[in-house]
Design a protein around this motif. Structure first.
Motif, PDB file in Angstrom:
ATOM      1  N   ALA A 147       6.682  -3.044  -4.628  1.00  0.00           N
ATOM      2  CA  ALA A 147       5.228  -2.905  -4.634  1.00  0.00           C
ATOM      3  C   ALA A 147       4.673  -2.970  -6.052  1.00  0.00           C
ATOM      4  N   MET A 148       5.313  -2.274  -6.977  1.00  0.00           N
ATOM      5  CA  MET A 148       4.812  -2.220  -8.346  1.00  0.00           C
ATOM      6  C   MET A 148       4.994  -3.538  -9.087  1.00  0.00           C
ATOM      7  N   PRO A 165      -7.650  -4.607  -6.061  1.00  0.00           N
ATOM      8  CA  PRO A 165      -6.649  -4.193  -7.040  1.00  0.00           C
ATOM      9  C   PRO A 165      -5.643  -3.196  -6.457  1.00  0.00           C
ATOM     10  N   PHE A 166      -4.490  -3.080  -7.143  1.00  0.00           N
ATOM     11  CA  PHE A 166      -3.451  -2.145  -6.726  1.00  0.00           C
ATOM     12  C   PHE A 166      -2.854  -1.496  -7.961  1.00  0.00           C
ATOM     13  N   THR A 167      -2.876  -0.169  -7.997  1.00  0.00           N
ATOM     14  CA  THR A 167      -2.323   0.575  -9.122  1.00  0.00           C
ATOM     15  C   THR A 167      -1.619   1.824  -8.611  1.00  0.00           C
ATOM     16  N   VAL A 168      -0.429   2.068  -9.115  1.00  0.00           N
ATOM     17  CA  VAL A 168       0.313   3.295  -8.805  1.00  0.00           C
ATOM     18  C   VAL A 168       0.162   4.251  -9.974  1.00  0.00           C
ATOM     19  N   ILE A 169      -0.270   5.467  -9.663  1.00  0.00           N
ATOM     20  CA  ILE A 169      -0.293   6.546 -10.647  1.00  0.00           C
ATOM     21  C   ILE A 169       0.686   7.599 -10.143  1.00  0.00           C
ATOM     22  N   ALA A 170       1.764   7.787 -10.860  1.00  0.00           N
ATOM     23  CA  ALA A 170       2.800   8.725 -10.433  1.00  0.00           C
ATOM     24  C   ALA A 170       2.837   9.921 -11.372  1.00  0.00           C
ATOM     25  N   THR A 171       3.052  11.100 -10.799  1.00  0.00           N
ATOM     26  CA  THR A 171       3.237  12.284 -11.620  1.00  0.00           C
ATOM     27  C   THR A 171       4.699  12.700 -11.553  1.00  0.00           C
TER      28      THR A 171
END
Length: 329
Positions: A147-148, A165-171
């Motif tokens: 996906a990323m 748009p597509f954005t991954v924000i991971a903690t």
């Protein structure tokens, strides 16, 4: 309605699609970013630099890794951004029992139709928050790799495109190492930037308490941009000029890390730095990259990709040494 009317309508729709995809002028893209940043700052107090970094990441088609202690506003930052741009936002709480299909989706048998139907997972959104991503085992974490990198998901041999748009924000939880899994290097390399928010100052924390004494400001936040405008701003970033000397400068920085660390920056990292520098130029209202853009972006783009040779230094130390040692021509 005559036969000619639908054709005319279709032609008009096509022209609309072309307008939607046309890059924004740099001045309009910069104004859009300022507008979104100010809107996010009405919710997130005292983290203007982090807001700027996340806007650069989104503009540059990247993904963001936030590593910090619980409760400093990581989730709220992602929600505020998604709301400000009128994007679909979904959150995944990563846990040890989370399965890859819980992220990507699964085919379910429909008894009425006698066929399998795909139920999309939370990754099918514009902004996806992977909360405490390192609590899940590597197999589940790997569900985000395709996906990323390719903005698509393959389930049971069928590939489906993700939203744009597509954005991954991971903690990432960094206070309980005994209860977490180390992120694979292949996954870390797919995050354009890695940031820490840190604790707020006394004045900022007092302001946070004042703003949240009643209803939380996120509940009344309104969009100030559309996803179509964001796509056009991204297209504008892609057209920012990167001269050969600037490209050579990025290459020299990456080469320094490879020669002075156990693991240096990959070509994917060099590409990420160029794209982040292009986005930084747009923030400043320019249609070309200057070395200052590269120097501003290098620490957050390069540091998490570097593995030092000794435990006495960090990846950031190596990157800062590179910025000091490599001459700007």
């Amino acid at each position: 309605m005559s036969d000619a009317e639908p054709e005319a309508e279709a032609e008009h729709d096509g022209e609309g699609d072309l307008r939607e995809l046309a890059p924004l002028p740099v001045s309009e893209a910069a104004e859009l970013v300022d507008r979104v940043g100010d809107n996010v700052a009405s919710v997130i107090v005292g983290n203007d630099a982090a807001i700027e970094h996340i806007l650069v990441t989104v503009l540059a088609r990247g993904h963001l890794l936030l590593e910090d202690v619980p409760g400093v506003g990581k989730t709220m930052l992602a929600r505020a951004l998604a709301t400000s741009v009128d994007c679909e936002f979904k959150r995944v709480q990563f846990t040890p029992d989370l399965l890859p299909s819980d992220v990507t989706g699964i085919n379910v048998y429909n008894q009425k139709s006698g066929e399998f139907e795909f139920r999309a997972g939370p990754v099918f959104a514009n902004i996806v928050l992977g909360d405490e991503i390192n609590r899940a085992p590597p197999k589940t974490q790997s569900a985000l790799l395709e996906a990323m990198e390719e903005q698509q998901v393959t389930v049971d041999g069928v590939t489906r495109a993700l939203p744009d748009p597509f954005t991954v924000i991971a903690t990432q939880n960094d206070v309980e190492p005994g209860r977490t899994y180390e992120l694979p290097l292949a996954e870390i390399d797919r995050f354009m930037k890695k940031l820490r928010l840190g604790y707020p100052s006394k004045a900022d924390e007092s302001e946070i308490l004042d703003r949240t004494a009643g209803d939380h400001p996120i509940e009344s936040l309104e969009p100030v941009a559309t996803s179509a405008e964001l796509r056009r701003a991204r297209a504008a970033v892609g057209e920012v000029a990167v001269s050969e000397p600037v490209r050579d400068y990025v290459t020299e920085l990456a080469t320094y890390t490879r020669e002075n660390a156990q693991l240096g920056v990959s070509p994917r990292g060099s590409i990420a730095l160029v794209r982040a520098s292009q986005a930084r130029a747009v923030l400043d209202g320019r249609d070309y990259v200057v070395p200052d853009d590269v120097q501003t972006e290098a620490p957050s783009v390069f540091a998490h990709r570097v593995r030092p040779r000794t435990g006495s230094e960090s990846g950031l130390d190596v990157v800062e040494d590179a910025l000091s040692a490599v001459a700007v021509e």
